[in-house]
Design a protein around this motif. Structure first.
Motif, PDB file in Angstrom:
ATOM      1  N   TYR A  74       4.921  30.076 -17.038  1.00  0.00           N
ATOM      2  CA  TYR A  74       3.709  29.860 -17.808  1.00  0.00           C
ATOM      3  C   TYR A  74       2.656  30.861 -17.344  1.00  0.00           C
ATOM      4  N   TYR A  87      -3.094  16.977 -15.372  1.00  0.00           N
ATOM      5  CA  TYR A  87      -2.864  17.748 -14.158  1.00  0.00           C
ATOM      6  C   TYR A  87      -4.207  18.098 -13.541  1.00  0.00           C
ATOM      7  N   GLY A 117     -10.142  31.478 -17.969  1.00  0.00           N
ATOM      8  CA  GLY A 117     -10.885  30.530 -18.789  1.00  0.00           C
ATOM      9  C   GLY A 117     -10.062  29.764 -19.797  1.00  0.00           C
ATOM     10  N   GLU A 118      -8.757  29.877 -19.725  1.00  0.00           N
ATOM     11  CA  GLU A 118      -7.907  29.203 -20.713  1.00  0.00           C
ATOM     12  C   GLU A 118      -6.917  28.262 -20.039  1.00  0.00           C
ATOM     13  N   GLY A 119      -6.273  27.438 -20.862  1.00  0.00           N
ATOM     14  CA  GLY A 119      -5.191  26.599 -20.374  1.00  0.00           C
ATOM     15  C   GLY A 119      -3.903  27.387 -20.247  1.00  0.00           C
ATOM     16  N   LEU A 120      -2.892  26.753 -19.685  1.00  0.00           N
ATOM     17  CA  LEU A 120      -1.603  27.419 -19.526  1.00  0.00           C
ATOM     18  C   LEU A 120      -0.890  27.512 -20.872  1.00  0.00           C
ATOM     19  N   PHE A 147      -6.534  19.585 -16.341  1.00  0.00           N
ATOM     20  CA  PHE A 147      -5.916  19.967 -17.602  1.00  0.00           C
ATOM     21  C   PHE A 147      -5.169  18.788 -18.207  1.00  0.00           C
ATOM     22  N   GLY A 154       9.952  23.454 -22.715  1.00  0.00           N
ATOM     23  CA  GLY A 154       8.774  24.280 -22.467  1.00  0.00           C
ATOM     24  C   GLY A 154       7.698  24.149 -23.511  1.00  0.00           C
ATOM     25  N   GLU A 155       7.866  23.224 -24.447  1.00  0.00           N
ATOM     26  CA  GLU A 155       6.877  23.089 -25.510  1.00  0.00           C
ATOM     27  C   GLU A 155       5.778  22.141 -25.086  1.00  0.00           C
ATOM     28  N   LEU A 156       5.055  22.548 -24.066  1.00  0.00           N
ATOM     29  CA  LEU A 156       3.958  21.770 -23.513  1.00  0.00           C
ATOM     30  C   LEU A 156       2.670  22.512 -23.825  1.00  0.00           C
ATOM     31  N   LYS A 169      11.315  31.214 -21.062  1.00  0.00           N
ATOM     32  CA  LYS A 169      12.092  30.114 -20.494  1.00  0.00           C
ATOM     33  C   LYS A 169      13.570  30.470 -20.452  1.00  0.00           C
ATOM     34  N   LEU A 228       3.145  28.777 -22.474  1.00  0.00           N
ATOM     35  CA  LEU A 228       4.500  29.179 -22.132  1.00  0.00           C
ATOM     36  C   LEU A 228       4.675  30.677 -22.351  1.00  0.00           C
ATOM     37  N   PHE A 264      -1.396  22.919 -23.592  1.00  0.00           N
ATOM     38  CA  PHE A 264      -2.469  22.594 -22.667  1.00  0.00           C
ATOM     39  C   PHE A 264      -3.831  22.703 -23.333  1.00  0.00           C
ATOM     40  N   GLY A 265      -4.741  21.848 -22.896  1.00  0.00           N
ATOM     41  CA  GLY A 265      -6.134  22.012 -23.237  1.00  0.00           C
ATOM     42  C   GLY A 265      -6.753  23.123 -22.407  1.00  0.00           C
ATOM     43  N   GLU A 266      -8.029  23.400 -22.637  1.00  0.00           N
ATOM     44  CA  GLU A 266      -8.688  24.528 -21.981  1.00  0.00           C
ATOM     45  C   GLU A 266      -9.214  24.186 -20.593  1.00  0.00           C
ATOM     46  N   PHE A 284      10.956  27.895 -16.293  1.00  0.00           N
ATOM     47  CA  PHE A 284       9.906  28.425 -17.162  1.00  0.00           C
ATOM     48  C   PHE A 284       8.959  29.319 -16.372  1.00  0.00           C
TER      49      PHE A 284
END
Lengths: 116, 112
Positions: free
Chosen positions: B36, A35, B41-44, A90, A103-105, B49, B46, A107-109, B34
């Motif tokens: 999120y 993304y 500074g971080e990723g998304l 991302f 919803g079990e996705l 839901k 969850l 993500f990296g930082e 959902f």
């Protein structure tokens, strides 16, 4: 520790200089995705992969390439970067398509890329 | 095609205030919905839901109810904390497609 690892985290480059952002996950996930996040536009999907050797375009694939030769890795390639590809990128992974739907996705930082 | 619309931000609240972030969607059939959250500074990750109409998702004091009649999934919290400052994304997925469609995100800032 279960994680999605992206590199580099920060990069400044110039127009036309090929670059690769790597993504690796250690959870044996089948599904991986890239993304980009831009102010006012939210997250937009670039490419995704349901499994090894299977990749599909997302909403904004122009100017990007991906490959999925191994299950754990999903690099994003910018063959000839342009300033409009300046963004926060991302990588994400999920056990499967079912995992995405629940919803079990993961993500990296993120990788912040600036193209001058 | 399917889409998600969130209220524009940023939203600035004082600690212990009530939070609502509106989210509506356009989709055929019965998508999963959902929220999120992205901390600085971080990723998304969850937050919560709901997979069918009238389901209520909840986590960390946040709640959202899947309202099919109004195609909405508004996020609420009764008393926000400074640590809730983050960007919140509403998203949907269709079982047949297995990809997430995100809203544009709403930035929340909570002041002490």
């Amino acid at each position: 520790e279960a994680q999605v690892t992206q590199n580099p985290r920060y990069l400044i480059t110039v127009t036309g200089k090929k670059l690769t952002v790597t993504c690796s996950q250690n959870m044996n996930h089948e599904y991986m995705s890239w993304y980009r996040q831009d102010p006012g536009l939210g997250l937009r999907q670039i490419y995704y992969s349901m499994n090894v050797e299977v990749t599909d375009k997302g909403d904004v694939p122009e100017g990007y390439k991906v490959s999925r030769k191994e299950k754990r890795n999903f690099p994003l390639i910018l063959e000839s970067p342009s300033p409009n590809q300046t963004s926060l990128y991302f990588c994400a992974s999920s056990l499967s398509r079912t995992g995405v739907n629940t919803g079990e996705l993961f993500f990296g930082e993120g990788s912040r890329l600036t193209v001058l | 095609g399917d889409s998600v619309t969130q209220m524009e931000g940023p939203v600035t609240l004082s600690e212990e205030a009530f939070l609502t972030i509106n989210c509506t969607y356009t989709a055929t059939g019965y998508p999963s919905l959902f929220w999120y959250v992205q901390y600085p500074g971080e990723g998304l990750q969850l937050l919560l839901k709901a997979t069918k109409a009238d389901d209520k998702g909840s986590n960390k004091g946040f709640e959202a109810t899947y309202r099919k009649e109004t195609t909405s999934f508004h996020l609420e919290k009764g008393s926000v904390q400074v640590s809730d400052s983050a960007v919140y994304f509403c998203a949907l997925s269709q079982r047949s497609q297995g990809n997430l469609i995100f809203g544009k995100g709403t930035k929340l800032s909570v002041k002490p």
